[in-house]
Design a protein around this motif. Structure first.
Motif, PDB file in Angstrom:
ATOM      1  N   LYS A 160      13.708   8.244 -15.750  1.00 54.32           N
ATOM      2  CA  LYS A 160      15.372   7.490 -15.466  1.00 54.32           C
ATOM      3  C   LYS A 160      16.698   7.380 -14.846  1.00 54.32           C
ATOM      4  O   LYS A 160      16.265   7.183 -13.431  1.00 54.32           O
ATOM      5  CB  LYS A 160      15.917   8.567 -16.901  1.00 54.32           C
ATOM      6  N   TYR A 161      17.893   7.218 -15.207  1.00 51.83           N
ATOM      7  CA  TYR A 161      18.545   6.326 -14.377  1.00 51.83           C
ATOM      8  C   TYR A 161      19.481   7.221 -13.499  1.00 51.83           C
ATOM      9  O   TYR A 161      19.418   6.983 -12.604  1.00 51.83           O
ATOM     10  CB  TYR A 161      19.676   5.582 -15.337  1.00 51.83           C
ATOM     11  N   ASP A 489      21.246   1.715 -21.119  1.00 55.76           N
ATOM     12  CA  ASP A 489      19.752  -0.170 -20.841  1.00 55.76           C
ATOM     13  C   ASP A 489      21.045  -0.354 -20.144  1.00 55.76           C
ATOM     14  O   ASP A 489      20.309  -1.783 -19.522  1.00 55.76           O
ATOM     15  CB  ASP A 489      18.951  -0.019 -21.835  1.00 55.76           C
ATOM     16  N   GLY A 492      22.611   1.764 -17.217  1.00 57.18           N
ATOM     17  CA  GLY A 492      21.606   2.339 -16.230  1.00 57.18           C
ATOM     18  C   GLY A 492      21.506   1.794 -14.819  1.00 57.18           C
ATOM     19  O   GLY A 492      21.192   2.981 -14.198  1.00 57.18           O
ATOM     20  N   PRO A 493      20.279   0.569 -14.639  1.00 61.38           N
ATOM     21  CA  PRO A 493      19.772   0.376 -13.865  1.00 61.38           C
ATOM     22  C   PRO A 493      21.217   0.448 -12.247  1.00 61.38           C
ATOM     23  O   PRO A 493      20.429  -0.082 -11.312  1.00 61.38           O
ATOM     24  CB  PRO A 493      19.628  -1.038 -14.292  1.00 61.38           C
ATOM     25  N   LYS A 496      21.491   3.544 -11.141  1.00 57.92           N
ATOM     26  CA  LYS A 496      20.255   3.451 -10.141  1.00 57.92           C
ATOM     27  C   LYS A 496      20.542   3.078  -9.149  1.00 57.92           C
ATOM     28  O   LYS A 496      19.326   3.370  -8.187  1.00 57.92           O
ATOM     29  CB  LYS A 496      19.351   3.406 -11.687  1.00 57.92           C
TER      30      LYS A 496
END
Length: 500
Positions: A160-161, A489, A492-493, A496
């Motif tokens: 996940k993130y 979502d 989050g990317p 990350k």
């Protein structure tokens, strides 16, 4: 009889989820509620007030003057999970050293509740410290000792993130809170009585200094990979880097600010005033008595308004009433009113009232401007010297003796001088990798506050750092301040990718 116990630091503490009890005469036996009745010879019948009846019934339940029959109903509708049973599963770090505060006062010892996910690597360089918002517990993610979903459940985990295959994630309940860390509902070792409002005024910077002791003592680590948080957590993420600039690699502040502004301060002020006006608050000494559940309920309703945005209210509720077949009422009638009523009811006994006062005040006091931090350091050093030299403290908690008078901005500092003061303060972290995330629909932490962080840091020349700004427009999210819980979502990317 149901005895109120302070929300506190006991690992085994359990509280009946009174905030979710369905109050109906079929399930509760109680003493008659004294109300003023209007005689039937008037032009119109007296209006019914079921919302007030329910509050009075709850007070009777808490005082032990009525009995509950049947099962407790669970309310789980909202972005932030219920914490009534999140009183187990965390670990506790205890410091036997005193901690001194920015505005005077100290704790002779303290505890910090924390939870972890992932594994600390051999080099001990993969720690990410997750900071919470105002009312969140350390339970950001489910884990073996507590499988209940956490408040950032889908943000943390394998792949996940915040990737637990790569990072060792730590989240704490803040100092001043009530989910395992020392706060007003804890007992003072000096007299074995609740701190109550004898608890010192605390700041966000005080909170992160306590977290740093946990990181160093419990894990033997002097440097963390990243400091990340949203809302008050965004404040903490910046404060941690400001306090310990050489002990953190990356900083991520989501829906936060570098200093609280009057609008946000005013909103939290109204919440505190409503809460303190509840007679059961008793100037902070309500433990083992009836808690100020009405003040807490109303304070949470005000807060909930600030967590979402106008467009979302329109889309979600519109002008729809709960029941068009009935006459309008002064109790919750429109759907948006019933939602706020529900949110307040759900929260009113899940969080300690004094913690709400103290932690929200810490948010108001947050300011990384140079002059503010210099003053805080001077006060804290003075308190520390008084403690070790065994001299009486000079701390004063009285309000100014002069009545309020309007002050012109030009008589204090100009906007230009204020901005320069903030720039001078943020120079301390200008060499760090910093990511700022803003949300256009946020009314509690307006997006210009996140832009301010980025703009001020950008104005400080440094070619070695990685400075990023990411904003969610209203075309992406209309969730307002709660975007960090509901639109993960979408940002989050980017988080990350920034972490590397």
């Amino acid at each position: 009889m149901i005895a109120w116990k302070g929300l506190g630091t006991s690992k085994n503490f359990k509280m009946l989820k009174l905030s979710t009890i369905k109050f109906s005469t079929a399930r509760i036996t109680h003493k008659p509620i004294s109300t003023t009745k209007i005689t039937n010879n008037g032009s119109n019948p007296q209006m019914a007030f079921p919302c007030l009846d329910k509050l009075e019934q709850k007070t009777q339940v808490l005082s032990g003057s009525c009995n509950i029959e049947g099962n407790v109903n669970s309310l789980e509708n909202g972005p932030e999970p219920s914490y009534s049973f999140v009183q187990t599963g965390f670990k506790t770090y205890k410091s036997h050293k005193p901690i001194f505060f920015d505005h005077g006062g100290y704790l002779p010892e303290y505890e910090i509740a924390y939870e972890t996910w992932g594994q600390l690597n051999a080099e001990k360089d993969n720690i990410i410290l997750v900071h919470t918002g105002l009312s969140a517990s350390s339970h950001a993610k489910s884990q073996v000792d507590n499988e209940k979903p956490g408040w950032w459940e889908k943000f943390i985990g394998s792949g996940k993130y915040l990737d637990t295959d790569k990072y060792f994630i730590i989240c704490t309940n803040v100092l001043g809170g009530c989910y395992g860390s020392t706060g007003p509902s804890s007992k003072d070792p000096a007299n074995n009585d609740y701190y109550g409002t004898r608890f010192p005024i605390i700041t966000v910077n005080d909170m992160v200094r306590a977290q740093r002791e946990l990181i160093r003592d419990e894990f033997g680590v002097s440097k963390i990979h990243a400091s990340i948080g949203a809302s008050m957590g965004g404040m903490q993420s910046l404060a941690y880097a400001w306090e310990f600039p050489d002990e953190v690699e990356k900083v991520i502040s989501i829906s936060g600010c570098a200093r609280s502004h009057p609008y946000s301060i005013a909103l939290r002020h109204t919440q505190r005033q409503v809460l303190m006006s509840d007679p059961n608050w008793n100037r902070g000494f309500y433990y083992d008595k009836i808690p100020p559940h009405i003040g807490m309920k109303l304070a949470r309703e005000i807060a909930t308004i600030t967590y979402r945005s106008g467009p979302e209210w329109e889309y979600r509720f519109g002008r729809n009433r709960a029941d068009d077949s009935k006459s309008p009422a002064l109790c919750p009638d429109f759907l948006v009113e019933t939602y706020l009523d529900h949110a307040g009811e759900k929260f009113c006994l899940e969080y300690d009232a004094n913690s709400l006062l103290y932690v929200s005040k810490a948010m108001d006091l947050f300011d990384l401007s140079s002059s503010n931090r210099e003053k805080a350091l001077k006060t804290r050093k003075s308190t520390e010297d008084e403690f070790f030299n065994h001299t009486p403290t000079s701390q004063s908690t009285s309000v100014p003796p002069e009545p309020y008078q309007e002050k012109k901005t030009s008589a204090t500092v100009t906007p230009e001088e204020s901005l320069q003061d903030l720039k001078n303060g943020l120079e301390k972290i200008a060499h760090k990798d910093v990511m700022v995330v803003g949300v256009e629909s946020d009314i509690l932490f307006p997006v210009w506050q996140q832009r301010e962080i980025f703009d001020v840091l950008s104005s400080i020349e440094n070619k070695e750092r990685n400075l990023k700004y990411f904003e969610l427009g209203t075309d992406i999210s209309n969730y307002g301040h709660d975007t960090f819980l509901l639109s993960i979502d979408h940002f989050g990317p980017a988080v990350k990718d920034f972490l590397g």
